[in-house]
Design a protein around this motif. Structure first.
Motif, short mmCIF file in Angstrom:
data_model
loop_
_atom_site.label_atom_id
_atom_site.label_comp_id
_atom_site.label_asym_id
_atom_site.label_seq_id
_atom_site.Cartn_x
_atom_site.Cartn_y
_atom_site.Cartn_z
N GLU A 275 38.54 27.78 42.16
CA GLU A 275 37.81 26.68 42.64
C GLU A 275 36.53 26.91 43.21
N CYS A 276 35.89 27.96 42.40
CA CYS A 276 34.65 28.49 42.99
C CYS A 276 33.58 27.56 42.61
N GLY A 277 33.47 26.62 41.55
CA GLY A 277 32.62 25.85 41.25
C GLY A 277 31.45 26.12 40.31
N LEU A 278 31.54 27.62 40.01
CA LEU A 278 30.41 28.33 39.41
C LEU A 278 30.16 27.44 37.81
N CYS A 279 31.26 26.85 37.21
CA CYS A 279 31.13 26.48 35.97
C CYS A 279 30.33 25.13 36.17
N ALA A 280 30.58 24.23 37.27
CA ALA A 280 29.83 22.95 37.59
C ALA A 280 28.50 23.12 37.92
N GLU A 281 28.14 24.28 38.47
CA GLU A 281 27.03 24.43 39.21
C GLU A 281 25.94 25.11 37.90
N ASP A 282 26.75 25.58 36.80
CA ASP A 282 25.78 26.35 35.78
C ASP A 282 25.82 25.36 34.32
N CYS A 283 26.61 24.45 34.42
CA CYS A 283 26.53 23.31 33.31
C CYS A 283 25.26 22.64 33.40
N PRO A 284 24.34 23.12 32.12
CA PRO A 284 22.94 22.53 32.06
C PRO A 284 22.90 21.00 32.08
N VAL A 285 24.03 20.33 31.85
CA VAL A 285 23.87 18.76 31.97
C VAL A 285 24.67 18.26 32.90
N ARG A 286 25.27 19.03 33.83
CA ARG A 286 25.80 18.56 35.04
C ARG A 286 27.01 17.76 34.62
N ILE A 287 27.86 17.72 33.65
CA ILE A 287 29.01 17.15 33.41
C ILE A 287 30.40 17.55 33.93
N ILE A 288 30.29 18.70 34.73
CA ILE A 288 31.54 19.23 35.09
C ILE A 288 31.48 18.96 36.53
N GLU A 289 32.74 18.42 37.08
CA GLU A 289 32.73 17.96 38.44
C GLU A 289 34.00 18.71 38.82
N MET A 290 34.07 18.91 40.39
CA MET A 290 35.03 19.58 41.01
C MET A 290 35.84 18.51 41.66
N ASN A 291 37.27 18.62 41.41
CA ASN A 291 38.27 17.53 41.63
C ASN A 291 39.72 17.87 42.09
N PRO A 292 39.88 18.79 42.86
CA PRO A 292 39.16 19.98 43.17
C PRO A 292 39.05 20.91 42.19
N LYS A 293 39.90 20.89 40.93
CA LYS A 293 39.45 21.78 40.01
C LYS A 293 38.45 21.22 38.92
N PRO A 294 37.89 22.00 38.27
CA PRO A 294 36.71 21.42 37.35
C PRO A 294 37.41 20.33 36.31
N ILE A 295 36.69 19.28 36.01
CA ILE A 295 36.98 18.40 35.09
C ILE A 295 35.79 17.84 34.47
N ILE A 296 35.91 17.20 33.24
CA ILE A 296 34.80 16.52 32.53
C ILE A 296 35.38 15.13 32.27
N ARG A 297 34.87 14.31 32.70
CA ARG A 297 35.37 12.86 32.54
C ARG A 297 34.89 12.36 31.04
N LYS A 298 36.02 11.66 30.70
CA LYS A 298 35.73 11.22 28.89
C LYS A 298 34.46 10.66 28.56
N GLU A 299 33.96 9.78 29.55
CA GLU A 299 32.66 9.18 29.15
C GLU A 299 31.54 10.23 29.16
N LYS A 300 31.72 11.58 29.85
CA LYS A 300 30.67 12.26 29.60
C LYS A 300 30.64 13.16 28.68
N GLU A 301 31.78 13.42 28.02
CA GLU A 301 31.95 14.45 26.81
C GLU A 301 30.86 14.40 26.08
N LYS A 302 30.41 13.41 25.56
CA LYS A 302 29.34 13.31 24.55
C LYS A 302 28.09 13.94 25.03
#
Length: 274
Positions: free
Chosen positions: A13-40
């Motif tokens: 749960e370091c959050g590095l993936c969410a911080e580095d995502c160029p389009v900021r679609i990764i959220e911490m909840n508390p693990k990383p997730i990508i919501r379905k509507e943001k996958e595109k």
């Protein structure tokens, strides 16, 4: 479907993936997730997979354990600078084929070149043996001869006729330089940056080829032949009509060895200040 997966036992749960995502679609909840509507909106850059320190993240069906580690030996800046400064265009080649497995390795390395929107749509059209290149060379010179006889060659390409006459007279090959292999990079014209994508891919190809002792030459004359002189040549090598040709490169085992680099006059620099 992005097939975004998190190994919950490995994830810290370091959050590095969410911080580095160029389009900021990764959220911490508390693990990383990508919501379905943001996958595109995903660029498919795989930065999240690359930055995860515990190999807990998988995306697009990629297994992090299959990626190359960055902890291995990396050339020092001085070595890379020397390598680039002593690179030479090669115009004399040994009359032998490069091993096909090595050519495949060079192409696989070039596939890591960056592309616009991470589209990775560059098409590599390859002639990997001297015999087929001999046939293609003859076709190109025949096209020039036909253009000469019919008077259809544009003025800017007239100088190529002298090379065609040399070939016809005694087999002197100024255009292909008797190279055994040829590579053409093209990409769909509708892509974001087809020309740039092709050129960057060929730069990657050239640098890794040179490190293996394989000489290369950026060849605009062959590109002109395919693009501007005889459209049938494009069909002959299988380049789709909807593709932009980035450039053509010939390559093979160098028959010459240079002792030192040249003394460059340098680039013009426009230093921007506001």
């Amino acid at each position: 479907m992005l097939d975004f997966k998190i190994d919950e036992e490995k994830c810290i749960e370091c959050g590095l993936c969410a911080e580095d995502c160029p389009v900021r679609i990764i959220e911490m909840n508390p693990k990383p997730i990508i919501r379905k509507e943001k996958e595109k909106n995903c660029l498919k850059c795989q930065h999240c997979l690359a930055i995860c320190p515990t190999a807990a993240l998988s995306i697009l069906g990629k297994n992090p354990e299959d990626s190359i580690s960055v902890t291995g030996e990396i050339p020092k800046p001085e070595a890379i600078s020397r390598w680039m400064k002593t690179r030479r265009s090669i115009r004399k080649y040994k009359k032998e084929n490069v091993d096909k497995e090595l050519i495949q390795e060079l192409i696989e390395t070039a596939a890591h070149a960056p592309t616009g929107h991470n589209d990775n749509a560059v098409l590599i059209s390859l002639i990997d043996n001297k015999e087929d290149l001999d046939l293609f060379r003859s076709k190109v010179y025949d096209s020039l001869k036909n253009a000469r006889e019919t008077g259809t060659l544009e003025k800017r390409f007239q100088f190529l006729l002298s090379y065609q006459k040399l070939w016809e007279a005694n087999g002197t090959d100024i255009i292909f330089r008797d190279a055994p292999h040829l590579i053409i990079a093209s990409a769909p014209s509708a892509d974001a940056s087809p020309l740039a994508d092709c050129l960057i891919s060929l730069c990657y190809f050239e640098l890794i080829a040179n490190s293996h002792g394989i000489g290369t030459l950026w060849n605009g004359m062959i590109k002109w032949a395919i693009d501007d002189i005889d459209p049938e040549l494009r069909t002959l090598v299988g380049i789709p009509k909807n593709h932009t040709i980035g450039y053509v490169m010939i390559f093979g085992k160098s028959a010459v060895k240079y002792t030192r680099g040249i003394q460059s006059e340098g680039l013009k620099v426009n230093r921007i200040k506001f």
